[in-house]
Motif scaffolding. Structure first.
Motif, PDB file in Angstrom:
ATOM      1  N   SER A   1      39.609  50.484  33.487  1.00 46.43           N
ATOM      2  CA  SER A   1      38.908  50.614  34.604  1.00 46.43           C
ATOM      3  C   SER A   1      39.894  50.155  35.712  1.00 46.43           C
ATOM      4  O   SER A   1      40.492  49.189  35.668  1.00 46.43           O
ATOM      5  CB  SER A   1      37.780  49.686  34.537  1.00 46.43           C
ATOM      6  N   LYS A   2      39.507  50.784  36.904  1.00 52.10           N
ATOM      7  CA  LYS A   2      40.409  50.593  38.039  1.00 52.10           C
ATOM      8  C   LYS A   2      39.954  49.242  38.861  1.00 52.10           C
ATOM      9  O   LYS A   2      40.860  48.541  39.366  1.00 52.10           O
ATOM     10  CB  LYS A   2      40.199  51.715  39.065  1.00 52.10           C
ATOM     11  N   HIS A   3      38.725  48.918  38.538  1.00 53.49           N
ATOM     12  CA  HIS A   3      38.333  47.851  39.221  1.00 53.49           C
ATOM     13  C   HIS A   3      38.417  46.593  38.428  1.00 53.49           C
ATOM     14  O   HIS A   3      38.131  46.391  37.510  1.00 53.49           O
ATOM     15  CB  HIS A   3      36.681  48.127  39.593  1.00 53.49           C
ATOM     16  N   PRO A   4      39.275  45.361  39.229  1.00 51.49           N
ATOM     17  CA  PRO A   4      39.285  44.419  38.377  1.00 51.49           C
ATOM     18  C   PRO A   4      38.076  43.598  37.941  1.00 51.49           C
ATOM     19  O   PRO A   4      38.366  43.054  36.739  1.00 51.49           O
ATOM     20  CB  PRO A   4      40.258  43.457  39.516  1.00 51.49           C
ATOM     21  N   VAL A   5      37.287  43.575  38.772  1.00 48.08           N
ATOM     22  CA  VAL A   5      36.060  42.889  38.345  1.00 48.08           C
ATOM     23  C   VAL A   5      35.366  43.472  37.155  1.00 48.08           C
ATOM     24  O   VAL A   5      34.909  42.817  36.160  1.00 48.08           O
ATOM     25  CB  VAL A   5      35.043  42.895  39.627  1.00 48.08           C
ATOM     26  N   ARG A   6      35.417  44.808  36.901  1.00 45.62           N
ATOM     27  CA  ARG A   6      34.909  45.788  35.690  1.00 45.62           C
ATOM     28  C   ARG A   6      35.709  45.056  34.552  1.00 45.62           C
ATOM     29  O   ARG A   6      35.303  45.039  33.616  1.00 45.62           O
ATOM     30  CB  ARG A   6      34.778  47.255  36.068  1.00 45.62           C
ATOM     31  N   SER A   7      37.012  45.201  34.871  1.00 45.27           N
ATOM     32  CA  SER A   7      37.993  44.738  33.807  1.00 45.27           C
ATOM     33  C   SER A   7      37.428  43.377  33.107  1.00 45.27           C
ATOM     34  O   SER A   7      37.245  43.199  32.147  1.00 45.27           O
ATOM     35  CB  SER A   7      39.479  44.527  34.216  1.00 45.27           C
TER      36      SER A   7
ATOM     37  N   VAL B   1      38.730  33.580  40.435  1.00 45.38           N
ATOM     38  CA  VAL B   1      40.049  33.869  41.303  1.00 45.38           C
ATOM     39  C   VAL B   1      40.065  35.196  41.922  1.00 45.38           C
ATOM     40  O   VAL B   1      40.447  35.283  43.222  1.00 45.38           O
ATOM     41  CB  VAL B   1      40.906  33.703  40.256  1.00 45.38           C
ATOM     42  N   LEU B   2      39.317  36.051  41.129  1.00 42.72           N
ATOM     43  CA  LEU B   2      39.254  37.576  41.932  1.00 42.72           C
ATOM     44  C   LEU B   2      38.246  37.567  42.978  1.00 42.72           C
ATOM     45  O   LEU B   2      38.715  38.112  44.008  1.00 42.72           O
ATOM     46  CB  LEU B   2      38.413  38.511  40.425  1.00 42.72           C
ATOM     47  N   MET B   3      37.311  36.809  42.925  1.00 41.73           N
ATOM     48  CA  MET B   3      36.716  36.819  44.115  1.00 41.73           C
ATOM     49  C   MET B   3      37.091  35.942  45.386  1.00 41.73           C
ATOM     50  O   MET B   3      37.193  35.965  46.576  1.00 41.73           O
ATOM     51  CB  MET B   3      35.165  36.201  43.709  1.00 41.73           C
TER      52      MET B   3
ATOM     53  N   ASN C   1      39.516  44.092  45.456  1.00 38.32           N
ATOM     54  CA  ASN C   1      38.674  45.198  45.176  1.00 38.32           C
ATOM     55  C   ASN C   1      39.486  46.724  44.843  1.00 38.32           C
ATOM     56  O   ASN C   1      40.681  46.419  44.589  1.00 38.32           O
ATOM     57  CB  ASN C   1      37.576  45.298  46.329  1.00 38.32           C
ATOM     58  N   LYS C   2      38.860  47.497  44.803  1.00 38.64           N
ATOM     59  CA  LYS C   2      39.369  48.827  44.243  1.00 38.64           C
ATOM     60  C   LYS C   2      40.359  49.312  45.232  1.00 38.64           C
ATOM     61  O   LYS C   2      41.465  49.825  44.684  1.00 38.64           O
ATOM     62  CB  LYS C   2      38.261  49.857  44.029  1.00 38.64           C
TER      63      LYS C   2
ATOM     64  N   LEU D   1      49.328  32.386  40.540  1.00 36.87           N
ATOM     65  CA  LEU D   1      48.896  33.527  41.018  1.00 36.87           C
ATOM     66  C   LEU D   1      48.275  33.265  42.369  1.00 36.87           C
ATOM     67  O   LEU D   1      48.644  33.981  43.508  1.00 36.87           O
ATOM     68  CB  LEU D   1      47.752  34.381  40.294  1.00 36.87           C
ATOM     69  N   VAL D   2      47.425  32.240  42.330  1.00 35.59           N
ATOM     70  CA  VAL D   2      46.705  31.974  43.767  1.00 35.59           C
ATOM     71  C   VAL D   2      47.823  31.498  44.600  1.00 35.59           C
ATOM     72  O   VAL D   2      47.780  31.983  45.946  1.00 35.59           O
ATOM     73  CB  VAL D   2      45.762  30.748  43.763  1.00 35.59           C
ATOM     74  N   MET D   3      48.788  30.823  44.333  1.00 37.31           N
ATOM     75  CA  MET D   3      49.984  30.351  45.364  1.00 37.31           C
ATOM     76  C   MET D   3      50.794  31.444  45.845  1.00 37.31           C
ATOM     77  O   MET D   3      51.101  31.406  46.885  1.00 37.31           O
ATOM     78  CB  MET D   3      50.700  29.422  44.667  1.00 37.31           C
ATOM     79  N   ALA D   4      51.076  32.337  44.805  1.00 42.41           N
ATOM     80  CA  ALA D   4      51.859  33.558  45.063  1.00 42.41           C
ATOM     81  C   ALA D   4      51.118  34.426  46.020  1.00 42.41           C
ATOM     82  O   ALA D   4      51.905  35.091  47.050  1.00 42.41           O
ATOM     83  CB  ALA D   4      52.379  34.250  43.943  1.00 42.41           C
ATOM     84  N   TYR D   5      49.779  34.571  46.020  1.00 39.06           N
ATOM     85  CA  TYR D   5      49.023  35.401  47.038  1.00 39.06           C
ATOM     86  C   TYR D   5      49.059  34.682  48.259  1.00 39.06           C
ATOM     87  O   TYR D   5      48.812  35.495  49.209  1.00 39.06           O
ATOM     88  CB  TYR D   5      47.458  35.404  46.239  1.00 39.06           C
ATOM     89  N   ARG D   6      48.887  33.319  48.319  1.00 42.53           N
ATOM     90  CA  ARG D   6      49.093  32.708  49.851  1.00 42.53           C
ATOM     91  C   ARG D   6      50.121  33.189  50.379  1.00 42.53           C
ATOM     92  O   ARG D   6      50.238  33.276  51.833  1.00 42.53           O
ATOM     93  CB  ARG D   6      48.884  31.491  49.579  1.00 42.53           C
ATOM     94  N   ASN D   7      51.220  33.209  49.815  1.00 43.22           N
ATOM     95  CA  ASN D   7      52.448  33.613  50.266  1.00 43.22           C
ATOM     96  C   ASN D   7      52.789  35.059  50.667  1.00 43.22           C
ATOM     97  O   ASN D   7      53.293  35.495  51.693  1.00 43.22           O
ATOM     98  CB  ASN D   7      53.730  33.078  49.345  1.00 43.22           C
TER      99      ASN D   7
END
Lengths: 170, 109
Positions: A24-30, A72-74, A79-80, B89-95
């Motif tokens: 699935s392409k959408h991370p939330v669906r994963s 973390v995703l949210m 998103n897609k 990951l959260v830290m890497a995303y901030r950068n």
């Protein structure tokens, strides 16, 4: 409906939802398909009379770890559209490598089975809380205590990593 | 107990070996194919669960509880690993404002 049919049905559903995690392409669906996979694996545990692990699997994996992934995703607002695209070459290479891995694993384990063949004990109660707790607090008490140290280290590390760096006031 | 007698009633250990191998291979393919770092971590969890399934199957098969205690410890380590991995990951995303693992090759000198 025999137990074997239930097991095969559960196994097929598990493989299907695990495939959907990858496809699935959408991370939330994963994430949601992974939760379904964990519930199906818990059903497999119950089928193998490991009730304690089935409940722990649902509470720890589906309840705690997957909610952390979802948060973390949210938080990152993925998103897609922000999903990186894999080139067709890498996809093909990955699928071939995975197929080879599966073939080698099955071939190696198939020969090993002959050695482990032995009389199956009748219905055992190993998976119940009482027996597992006794093992955990007698034979494996040291690893159990060490795991608390691991948790402290992980907790401190996570807080340290995720904390915003202090802005220099000058 | 009806469910407890499953290994006498036909579901062989082979079935669980095949199931766990397939799940592990799917997780490995996911790690190789996907580029979103969060999905990568999820595929690692899938591989860990395949191993857990095989451990429980052999524990039931041999009639000893030790394998299930090990599954318990694998869950402990997986929880710690997911926490630390996600905070990195959260830290890497901030950068770098992305979770694409292809971008992390900026680290090479």
């Amino acid at each position: 409906m025999t137990l074997e049919m239930i097991a095969i049905l559960l196994g097929g559903l598990t493989i299907g939802s695990a495939l959907m995690v990858v496809l699935s392409k959408h991370p939330v669906r994963s994430v949601l398909y992974l939760v379904v996979t964990f519930f199906l694996i818990s059903a497999n545990y119950i089928l193998m009379n490991a009730q304690f692990l089935a409940i722990v699997n649902i509470i720890v994996y589906a309840g705690a770890i997957m909610v952390l992934f979802l948060f973390v995703l949210m938080l990152l607002n993925l998103n897609k559209d922000s999903e990186p695209i894999t080139s067709i070459g890498i996809k093909l290479a990955g699928i071939i490598a995975g197929g080879v891995l599966l073939t080698v694993l099955l071939a190696a384990l198939k020969d090993g089975l002959v050695i482990t063949q032995q009389a199956v004990e009748s219905a055992n109660n190993n998976g119940l809380v009482e027996n597992l707790g006794e093992l955990l607090f007698t034979k494996y008490v040291l690893p159990f205590e060490m795991s608390s140290v691991l948790f402290i280290a992980a907790m401190v590390g996570a807080v340290m990593l995720a904390k915003r760096e202090k802005q220099i006031i000058d | 107990m009806v469910l407890a007698s499953i290994f006498e009633s036909g579901v062989s250990i082979d079935f669980y070996i095949v199931l766990a191998s397939v799940l592990f291979a799917i997780g490995a393919v996911g790690v190789m194919v996907r580029r979103n770092a969060i999905v990568l971590l999820m595929c690692i969890e899938l591989m860990l669960n395949a191993v857990n399934l095989l451990m429980v199957a052999f524990s039931t098969y041999h009639g000893k509880g030790d394998g299930q205690v090990f599954v318990f410890f694998i869950m402990v380590v997986a929880a710690a690993e997911a926490t630390v991995g996600l905070s990195i990951l959260v830290m890497a995303y901030r950068n770098i404002r992305s979770t694409d693992v292809g971008i992390f090759n900026k680290l090479k000198g």
